[in-house]
Design a protein around this motif. Sequence first.
Motif, short mmCIF file in Angstrom:
data_model
loop_
_atom_site.label_atom_id
_atom_site.label_comp_id
_atom_site.label_asym_id
_atom_site.label_seq_id
_atom_site.Cartn_x
_atom_site.Cartn_y
_atom_site.Cartn_z
N ILE A 58 -10.78 2.29 -12.99
CA ILE A 58 -10.42 2.58 -11.60
C ILE A 58 -9.40 1.58 -11.09
O ILE A 58 -8.43 1.95 -10.41
N ILE A 59 -9.57 0.30 -11.42
CA ILE A 59 -8.65 -0.72 -10.92
C ILE A 59 -7.26 -0.51 -11.51
O ILE A 59 -6.24 -0.69 -10.83
N ASP A 77 -15.64 2.88 -2.11
CA ASP A 77 -15.49 2.02 -0.94
C ASP A 77 -14.74 0.76 -1.37
O ASP A 77 -15.25 -0.02 -2.19
N PRO A 78 -13.52 0.52 -0.86
CA PRO A 78 -12.73 -0.64 -1.31
C PRO A 78 -13.25 -1.98 -0.82
O PRO A 78 -12.77 -3.02 -1.24
N SER A 79 -14.27 -1.96 0.06
CA SER A 79 -14.78 -3.23 0.60
C SER A 79 -15.95 -3.79 -0.20
O SER A 79 -16.36 -4.94 0.00
N VAL A 80 -16.51 -3.00 -1.12
CA VAL A 80 -17.66 -3.45 -1.91
C VAL A 80 -17.21 -4.53 -2.88
O VAL A 80 -16.23 -4.35 -3.62
N SER A 117 -13.61 -7.80 -3.76
CA SER A 117 -13.53 -6.37 -3.45
C SER A 117 -12.25 -5.77 -4.02
O SER A 117 -11.28 -6.48 -4.30
N LEU A 118 -12.26 -4.46 -4.16
CA LEU A 118 -11.06 -3.76 -4.61
C LEU A 118 -9.92 -3.97 -3.63
O LEU A 118 -8.76 -4.15 -4.04
N ALA A 119 -10.24 -3.99 -2.33
CA ALA A 119 -9.20 -4.20 -1.32
C ALA A 119 -8.54 -5.56 -1.49
O ALA A 119 -7.31 -5.69 -1.37
N GLU A 120 -9.34 -6.59 -1.79
CA GLU A 120 -8.79 -7.93 -1.99
C GLU A 120 -7.92 -7.98 -3.24
O GLU A 120 -6.85 -8.62 -3.24
N VAL A 128 2.57 -9.20 -4.90
CA VAL A 128 3.52 -9.30 -6.01
C VAL A 128 4.68 -8.33 -5.80
O VAL A 128 5.84 -8.67 -6.02
N VAL A 129 4.37 -7.12 -5.36
CA VAL A 129 5.42 -6.11 -5.15
C VAL A 129 5.97 -6.17 -3.72
O VAL A 129 6.86 -5.41 -3.37
N GLN A 130 5.39 -7.07 -2.92
CA GLN A 130 5.81 -7.27 -1.53
C GLN A 130 5.68 -5.98 -0.71
O GLN A 130 6.59 -5.58 0.01
N ALA A 131 4.53 -5.34 -0.86
CA ALA A 131 4.22 -4.13 -0.09
C ALA A 131 2.72 -4.02 0.04
O ALA A 131 1.99 -4.19 -0.94
N ALA A 132 2.24 -3.77 1.25
CA ALA A 132 0.80 -3.64 1.49
C ALA A 132 0.28 -2.36 0.85
O ALA A 132 0.92 -1.31 0.94
N PRO A 133 -0.87 -2.42 0.17
CA PRO A 133 -1.44 -1.21 -0.43
C PRO A 133 -1.87 -0.20 0.64
O PRO A 133 -2.29 -0.58 1.73
N ARG A 134 -1.74 1.06 0.32
CA ARG A 134 -2.14 2.15 1.23
C ARG A 134 -3.25 2.97 0.59
O ARG A 134 -3.13 3.37 -0.57
#
Length: 201
Positions: A58-59, A77-80, A117-120, A128-134
Amino acid sequence: MLEAVRSIAVVSGAKMVTLEGVYLPVDRREQVNLNVPGATSMRIFSPELYGEGASNTIIHYALRKIVQAKPVKQLIDPSVRRDYLYVDDATRYVLELVSMETTFRSDWRLRGSGLISLAELLDLAGSVVQAAPRFEPIGGWQQRLLQWYEPTAKNMLDRYEWLGEDIGTYGTEYSGVSPTSYKEGIASTIKSLMAKHNSGY
């Protein structure tokens, strides 16, 4: 395939080592501490692996989407918070375990660099890519299509999310020295994926 390998191990006396993910649903697991009669065996359980060589996770899917500048489908859930293990560290830990005679006929559980967490993790990738994940939630028809294509997907994802911090008590915990930090491991993985993406591979 495993039955064939066990049979050969019994006949030849060869050592047998299996590496399994801790997030595999219980109904898909074999009994823990199942040793090969007459042979030397070891079972090693691992958190979800990440890195250039660990693509069926998944990651890895999420990291690839970030490199492609696409939204990440929200499968879980990306916060787990859970444990992840850099694939190069996993390789090193397995080699350390199999190089010691006293570790055989036992079950071992590898540890990563701590709970995150996945979000972190994806924030580290975004830096690294200088863009916030969506993130993009999965719609009802997409969930039904996924379950039609892979009937066990829902159970696997539910267990993956439910397990969270509790990766179980499978085997004896083993944590090698100097684990790769998440920041370093994610950066290395993203750079490798970017090189492949930019080359059109």
